[in-house]
Write a protein that holds these residues in place. Structure first.
Motif, mmCIF file in Angstrom:
data_model
loop_
_atom_site.group_PDB
_atom_site.id
_atom_site.type_symbol
_atom_site.label_atom_id
_atom_site.label_comp_id
_atom_site.label_asym_id
_atom_site.label_seq_id
_atom_site.Cartn_x
_atom_site.Cartn_y
_atom_site.Cartn_z
ATOM 1 N N LEU A 1 0.755 -1.144 0.093
ATOM 2 C CA LEU A 1 -0.023 -0.117 0.107
ATOM 3 C C LEU A 1 0.867 1.205 -0.035
ATOM 4 C CD1 LEU A 1 -2.727 -0.835 2.727
ATOM 5 C CD2 LEU A 1 -2.959 -1.012 0.239
ATOM 6 N N THR A 2 0.515 2.252 -0.669
ATOM 7 C CA THR A 2 1.111 3.569 -0.485
ATOM 8 C C THR A 2 -0.209 4.512 -0.344
ATOM 9 O OG1 THR A 2 0.575 4.020 -2.968
ATOM 10 C CG2 THR A 2 2.665 3.109 -2.406
ATOM 11 N N MET A 3 0.279 5.180 1.002
ATOM 12 C CA MET A 3 -0.794 6.101 1.478
ATOM 13 C C MET A 3 -0.099 7.572 1.498
ATOM 14 S SD MET A 3 -2.415 3.638 4.472
ATOM 15 C CE MET A 3 -0.842 3.191 5.137
ATOM 16 N N ASP A 4 -1.006 8.601 1.187
ATOM 17 C CA ASP A 4 -0.550 9.690 1.187
ATOM 18 C C ASP A 4 -1.146 10.499 2.493
ATOM 19 O OD1 ASP A 4 0.478 9.836 -1.242
ATOM 20 O OD2 ASP A 4 -1.423 10.247 -2.505
ATOM 21 N N THR B 1 -1.233 11.900 6.495
ATOM 22 C CA THR B 1 -1.035 11.301 7.694
ATOM 23 C C THR B 1 -2.344 10.669 8.396
ATOM 24 O OG1 THR B 1 -1.188 13.371 8.846
ATOM 25 C CG2 THR B 1 1.299 12.689 7.895
ATOM 26 N N ASP B 2 -3.328 11.181 8.029
ATOM 27 C CA ASP B 2 -4.590 10.857 8.818
ATOM 28 C C ASP B 2 -5.012 9.314 8.528
ATOM 29 O OD1 ASP B 2 -6.614 11.183 10.633
ATOM 30 O OD2 ASP B 2 -8.064 11.879 8.820
ATOM 31 N N HIS B 3 -4.162 8.495 8.879
ATOM 32 C CA HIS B 3 -4.782 7.035 8.543
ATOM 33 C C HIS B 3 -5.101 6.225 9.538
ATOM 34 C CE1 HIS B 3 -2.372 7.492 4.764
ATOM 35 N NE2 HIS B 3 -1.624 8.236 5.514
ATOM 36 N N TYR B 4 -5.981 5.382 9.588
ATOM 37 C CA TYR B 4 -6.656 4.480 10.455
ATOM 38 C C TYR B 4 -6.834 3.377 9.840
ATOM 39 C CZ TYR B 4 -9.764 2.815 13.897
ATOM 40 O OH TYR B 4 -10.451 2.145 14.808
ATOM 41 N N VAL B 5 -6.024 2.249 10.408
ATOM 42 C CA VAL B 5 -5.842 1.099 9.921
ATOM 43 C C VAL B 5 -6.207 -0.087 10.819
ATOM 44 C CG1 VAL B 5 -3.945 -0.768 8.913
ATOM 45 C CG2 VAL B 5 -3.725 1.589 8.664
ATOM 46 N N LEU C 1 2.728 -2.206 7.728
ATOM 47 C CA LEU C 1 1.737 -1.480 8.351
ATOM 48 C C LEU C 1 1.619 -1.665 9.628
ATOM 49 C CD1 LEU C 1 -1.218 -2.195 5.742
ATOM 50 C CD2 LEU C 1 -0.023 0.037 6.263
ATOM 51 N N ASP D 1 -3.839 0.113 13.869
ATOM 52 C CA ASP D 1 -4.360 1.036 15.094
ATOM 53 C C ASP D 1 -5.344 0.181 16.118
ATOM 54 O OD1 ASP D 1 -2.970 3.684 14.181
ATOM 55 O OD2 ASP D 1 -4.447 3.528 12.562
ATOM 56 N N ARG E 1 -13.038 5.672 15.170
ATOM 57 C CA ARG E 1 -11.500 5.621 15.090
ATOM 58 C C ARG E 1 -10.811 5.463 16.284
ATOM 59 N NH1 ARG E 1 -10.236 8.483 9.503
ATOM 60 N NH2 ARG E 1 -8.171 8.209 10.193
#
Length: 174
Positions: free
Chosen positions: A21-24, A26-30, A56, A59, A72
């Motif tokens: 995965l590539t994520m742009d 910073t507001d990620h919730y995995v 990864l 969270d 979240r």
């Protein structure tokens, strides 16, 4: 993600290991959500470890029906249920159970081939109008058992006459 033998099935593990995965931003919730019939066992820590190897960090980890997703919330909402020895014992039982020798076909089979066309592992071929498992191991989805229109396939004696389930939202490949 489905839970098999109170842990992560091989096909989910393989998928997560290969996932890139590539994520742009910073507001990620995995998060990971386990679905299971009786117990999710140690699925949560297995998901954490497998996804960490893919770069990864989870969270949160939940059991199906978790209500914390919209908020979240971060944390462990799916704790492990047993120690490493029990986890290894169940992993061995899962590998043994994946053997296709456990499948049988009765005389109700009409050789329609739905089982072979539906098999995501391509472990079934139709020979002489009967399914034959051509691999030693399958992914143990039991789609062949549940999608057989004649209920002719069983996985051990425990599934004979056990009933079938098909998701009404998924079309069977005829």
């Amino acid at each position: 993600m489905p839970t098999y033998f109170q842990g992560m099935p091989a096909f989910v593990h393989d998928f997560l290991k290969k996932m890139k995965l590539t994520m742009d931003g910073t507001d990620h919730y995995v998060y990971a959500v386990a679905t299971c019939g009786m117990s999710d066992g140690n699925f949560g820590s297995q998901a954490v470890n497998t996804m960490k190897n893919s770069g990864l960090d989870l969270d949160s980890r939940y059991r199906k029906g978790a209500i914390r997703l919209p908020q979240r919330k971060k944390g462990i909402f799916l704790p492990d249920h047993f120690d490493q020895d029990k986890e290894e014992e169940l992993a061995k039982a899962y590998e043994q159970s994946r053997k296709t020798v456990n499948f049988t076909v009765n005389d109700l089979c009409v050789g329609c081939g739905i089982c072979a066309r539906q098999c995501p592992a391509h472990a079934i071929k139709i020979k002489n109008k009967r399914p034959e498992w051509i691999k030693e191991q399958c992914i143990l989805c039991l789609g062949c058992v549940h999608k057989c229109p004649k209920n002719a396939i069983a996985y051990t004696e425990d599934t004979i006459g056990h009933g079938q389930y098909t998701n009404p939202n998924i079309e069977i490949i005829k």
